[in-house]
Design an enzyme around this catalytic site. Structure first.
Site, PDB file in Angstrom:
ATOM      1  N   GLY A   1       0.833  -1.207   0.000  1.00 29.32           N
ATOM      2  CA  GLY A   1       0.000   0.000   0.000  1.00 29.32           C
ATOM      3  C   GLY A   1       0.861   1.248   0.000  1.00 29.32           C
ATOM      4  O   GLY A   1       0.522   2.257   0.627  1.00 29.32           O
ATOM      5  N   ALA A   2       1.966   1.187  -0.732  1.00 26.05           N
ATOM      6  CA  ALA A   2       2.931   2.294  -0.698  1.00 26.05           C
ATOM      7  C   ALA A   2       2.718   3.286  -1.833  1.00 26.05           C
ATOM      8  O   ALA A   2       3.545   4.178  -2.038  1.00 26.05           O
ATOM      9  CB  ALA A   2       4.356   1.736  -0.742  1.00 26.05           C
TER      10      ALA A   2
ATOM     11  N   GLY B   1      -1.196   7.584   0.551  1.00 27.10           N
ATOM     12  CA  GLY B   1      -1.419   7.713   1.985  1.00 27.10           C
ATOM     13  C   GLY B   1      -0.195   7.480   2.845  1.00 27.10           C
ATOM     14  O   GLY B   1       0.930   7.872   2.520  1.00 27.10           O
ATOM     15  N   ILE B   2      -0.430   6.827   3.997  1.00 29.98           N
ATOM     16  CA  ILE B   2       0.656   6.688   4.974  1.00 29.98           C
ATOM     17  C   ILE B   2       1.724   5.708   4.517  1.00 29.98           C
ATOM     18  O   ILE B   2       2.882   5.825   4.916  1.00 29.98           O
ATOM     19  CB  ILE B   2       0.128   6.321   6.380  1.00 29.98           C
ATOM     20  CG1 ILE B   2      -0.695   5.036   6.344  1.00 29.98           C
ATOM     21  CG2 ILE B   2      -0.707   7.425   6.969  1.00 29.98           C
ATOM     22  CD1 ILE B   2      -1.198   4.615   7.714  1.00 29.98           C
ATOM     23  N   GLY B   3       1.358   4.753   3.651  1.00 25.50           N
ATOM     24  CA  GLY B   3       2.370   3.824   3.131  1.00 25.50           C
ATOM     25  C   GLY B   3       3.381   4.560   2.260  1.00 25.50           C
ATOM     26  O   GLY B   3       4.596   4.321   2.342  1.00 25.50           O
TER      27      GLY B   3
ATOM     28  N   TYR C   1     -14.973  -3.700   8.290  1.00 24.67           N
ATOM     29  CA  TYR C   1     -13.675  -3.009   8.428  1.00 24.67           C
ATOM     30  C   TYR C   1     -13.131  -3.184   9.857  1.00 24.67           C
ATOM     31  O   TYR C   1     -11.967  -3.556  10.046  1.00 24.67           O
ATOM     32  CB  TYR C   1     -13.818  -1.524   8.083  1.00 24.67           C
ATOM     33  CG  TYR C   1     -12.509  -0.784   8.229  1.00 24.67           C
ATOM     34  CD1 TYR C   1     -11.462  -1.022   7.342  1.00 24.67           C
ATOM     35  CD2 TYR C   1     -12.301   0.123   9.269  1.00 24.67           C
ATOM     36  CE1 TYR C   1     -10.232  -0.371   7.491  1.00 24.67           C
ATOM     37  CE2 TYR C   1     -11.089   0.777   9.421  1.00 24.67           C
ATOM     38  CZ  TYR C   1     -10.057   0.529   8.533  1.00 24.67           C
ATOM     39  OH  TYR C   1      -8.846   1.157   8.680  1.00 24.67           O
TER      40      TYR C   1
ATOM     41  N   SER D   1      -6.086  -0.369  13.263  1.00 25.18           N
ATOM     42  CA  SER D   1      -6.857   0.864  13.436  1.00 25.18           C
ATOM     43  C   SER D   1      -7.585   0.799  14.765  1.00 25.18           C
ATOM     44  O   SER D   1      -7.918  -0.299  15.255  1.00 25.18           O
ATOM     45  CB  SER D   1      -7.886   0.997  12.310  1.00 25.18           C
ATOM     46  OG  SER D   1      -8.819   2.003  12.624  1.00 25.18           O
TER      47      SER D   1
HETATM   48  N1  LIG Z   1      -6.548   6.931   6.962  1.00 24.91           N
HETATM   49  C1  LIG Z   1      -6.944   6.633   8.212  1.00 24.91           C
HETATM   50  O1  LIG Z   1      -7.585   7.439   8.908  1.00 24.91           O
HETATM   51  C2  LIG Z   1      -6.590   5.297   8.810  1.00 24.91           C
HETATM   52  C3  LIG Z   1      -6.896   5.099  10.184  1.00 24.91           C
HETATM   53  C4  LIG Z   1      -6.561   3.867  10.752  1.00 24.91           C
HETATM   54  C5  LIG Z   1      -5.948   2.904   9.987  1.00 24.91           C
HETATM   55  N2  LIG Z   1      -5.674   3.120   8.654  1.00 24.91           N
HETATM   56  C6  LIG Z   1      -5.043   2.044   7.899  1.00 24.91           C
HETATM   57  O2  LIG Z   1      -3.916   2.565   7.236  1.00 24.91           O
HETATM   58  C7  LIG Z   1      -3.585   1.740   6.115  1.00 24.91           C
HETATM   59  C8  LIG Z   1      -3.246   2.626   4.915  1.00 24.91           C
HETATM   60  O3  LIG Z   1      -4.379   3.359   4.580  1.00 24.91           O
HETATM   61  P1  LIG Z   1      -4.327   4.870   4.058  1.00 24.91           P
HETATM   62  O4  LIG Z   1      -5.098   5.662   5.037  1.00 24.91           O
HETATM   63  O5  LIG Z   1      -2.962   5.277   3.716  1.00 24.91           O
HETATM   64  O6  LIG Z   1      -5.262   4.711   2.762  1.00 24.91           O
HETATM   65  P2  LIG Z   1      -5.022   5.005   1.202  1.00 24.91           P
HETATM   66  O7  LIG Z   1      -4.494   6.365   1.006  1.00 24.91           O
HETATM   67  O8  LIG Z   1      -6.314   4.648   0.559  1.00 24.91           O
HETATM   68  O9  LIG Z   1      -3.895   3.950   0.797  1.00 24.91           O
HETATM   69  C9  LIG Z   1      -4.189   2.583   0.729  1.00 24.91           C
HETATM   70  C10 LIG Z   1      -3.106   1.873  -0.035  1.00 24.91           C
HETATM   71  O10 LIG Z   1      -3.495   0.472  -0.174  1.00 24.91           O
HETATM   72  C11 LIG Z   1      -3.431   0.134  -1.560  1.00 24.91           C
HETATM   73  N3  LIG Z   1      -4.391  -0.906  -1.937  1.00 24.91           N
HETATM   74  C12 LIG Z   1      -5.745  -0.837  -1.864  1.00 24.91           C
HETATM   75  N4  LIG Z   1      -6.295  -1.963  -2.373  1.00 24.91           N
HETATM   76  C13 LIG Z   1      -5.264  -2.745  -2.778  1.00 24.91           C
HETATM   77  C14 LIG Z   1      -5.175  -4.012  -3.388  1.00 24.91           C
HETATM   78  N5  LIG Z   1      -6.267  -4.733  -3.715  1.00 24.91           N
HETATM   79  N6  LIG Z   1      -3.952  -4.529  -3.659  1.00 24.91           N
HETATM   80  C15 LIG Z   1      -2.831  -3.826  -3.359  1.00 24.91           C
HETATM   81  N7  LIG Z   1      -2.850  -2.617  -2.774  1.00 24.91           N
HETATM   82  C16 LIG Z   1      -4.057  -2.082  -2.494  1.00 24.91           C
HETATM   83  C17 LIG Z   1      -3.732   1.431  -2.270  1.00 24.91           C
HETATM   84  O11 LIG Z   1      -3.337   1.354  -3.635  1.00 24.91           O
HETATM   85  P3  LIG Z   1      -3.817   2.472  -4.719  1.00 24.91           P
HETATM   86  O12 LIG Z   1      -2.853   3.607  -4.583  1.00 24.91           O
HETATM   87  O13 LIG Z   1      -3.689   1.736  -6.009  1.00 24.91           O
HETATM   88  O14 LIG Z   1      -5.218   2.848  -4.380  1.00 24.91           O
HETATM   89  C18 LIG Z   1      -2.914   2.410  -1.449  1.00 24.91           C
HETATM   90  O15 LIG Z   1      -1.552   2.342  -1.791  1.00 24.91           O
HETATM   91  C19 LIG Z   1      -4.785   0.818   5.921  1.00 24.91           C
HETATM   92  O16 LIG Z   1      -4.468  -0.473   6.412  1.00 24.91           O
HETATM   93  C20 LIG Z   1      -5.870   1.445   6.781  1.00 24.91           C
HETATM   94  O17 LIG Z   1      -6.788   0.490   7.254  1.00 24.91           O
HETATM   95  C21 LIG Z   1      -5.977   4.310   8.053  1.00 24.91           C
END
Ligand SMILES: NC(=O)c1ccc[n+]([C@@H]2O[C@H](COP(=O)([O-])OP(=O)(O)OC[C@H]3O[C@@H](n4cnc5c(N)ncnc54)[C@H](OP(=O)(O)O)[C@@H]3O)[C@@H](O)[C@H]2O)c1
Length: 288
Positions: A10-11, A14-16, A168, A143
């Protein structure tokens, strides 16, 4: 982090993505995993130029598919013999019930199975690295949404009563249960595994949930969320800080150990999830 090798899922957003940038700036060799080859290539190019670190690489795979996750792990293992940090971060929420390539509910398939399979298939390299270098680390991005969830394994192929928030939350509880079970199984090794809540972060998270929900999520993100840079801080800390060397089986937020939900400490549930995941993926031994 010079000389260390870090794999981040997930890099591409977002945070990745921010974690990849920060760890590359610290000198690590960072391998990013994305699902879209063109996007991943562009992100890799940007990360290299922003970090000034050309020692970066990429792998492409849809991490909601068991076969694809296994292929990504096999490609990594075929090319490399060192992995210091595995950062399991790819995750999403799905407003409508969706089915993965293997017939499982999509949140479970992506948010839990990708962590489980990648960790287990890369465990040999992590253990080898740990015995050569003194340690290796797995970080599972969970989360605070895990707090209201209970473990249900009987509805993963069943659309009736689907609630995206429940699915979720359950998947994020699985991240914590899996972390604790794996930490116990790794007690005799120098591989640590920890779970983290990054905070409520302004990322692409939830933007795929249809017009109404994604608008609400974007408004909430503008009002209360922290930046991706801030959200990545605890991930980067757990990946790089000497302060956390040897610490395993903990749940973190804001660079501090926190208690996770009562339910997450239930050993029976941890083992139940492990055995269920092992059975459907063909990985992981039965209970010791
Ligand atoms: N944002 C928050 O408030 C929050 C809070 C608590 C926990 N989290 C956790 O933080 C983690 C990262 O989330 P984020 O907030 O950074 O969200 P994000 O910006 O939506 O990033 C998600 C990443 O996962 C990738 N991804 C999604 N579906 C995929 C698939 N089928 N195969 C491979 N990669 C896939 C996305 O790829 P694309 O770039 O192609 O879309 C993106 O790189 C998640 O595990 C989430 O549950 C987030």
């Amino acid at each position: 982090m010079h000389g260390k090798s870090v794999l981040i899922t997930g890099a591409t957003n977002g945070i990745g993505k921010v974690s990849a940038l920060e760890l590359a700036k610290l000198g690590a060799e960072v391998i990013i995993v994305g699902r879209d080859e063109i996007k991943t290539r562009k992100v890799l190019h940007d990360l290299k130029s922003q970090s000034g670190n050309a020692n970066m690489d990429m792998l492409v795979g849809d991490l909601s598919s068991i076969a694809e996750i296994k292929r990504v792990a096999a490609e990594f293992s075929a090319r490399r013999d060192r992995l210091d940090v595995l950062l399991n971060n790819a995750g999403a929420v799905f407003s409508d019930y969706q089915v993965s390539a293997d017939g499982y509910e999509m949140t479970f398939a992506l948010n839990h199975l990708s962590y489980f399979i990648l960790s287990l298939l890369l465990l040999d390299i992590l253990k080898r690295t740990a015995s050569d270098q003194g340690e290796a680390r797995i970080i599972n991005v969970s989360s605070s949404a895990h707090r209201n969830a209970t473990l249900r394994l009987d509805n993963l192929r069943d659309q009736s009563g689907y609630s995206f928030m429940n699915s979720y939350g359950a998947s994020k509880l699985m991240n914590v249960l899996f972390t604790y079970e794996l930490a116990r199984r790794l007690e005799d090794s120098a591989v640590t595994v920890n779970a983290v809540h990054p905070g409520v972060v302004n990322t692409g998270f939830g933007h795929n949930t249809g017009r109404l929900w994604s608008t609400l999520i974007k408004v909430a993100q503008k009002l209360i969320a922290i930046s991706p840079e801030k959200g990545a801080e605890t991930l980067v800390y757990l990946a790089s800080s000497p302060d956390v060397a040897g610490i395993s089986g903990k749940y973190w937020n804001r660079k501090q150990q926190k208690r996770s939900s009562e339910h997450s400490y239930d050993r029976q549930q941890q083992t139940r999830l492990w055995e269920f995941s092992a059975q459907i993926t063909g990985l992981g031994e039965a209970e010791d």
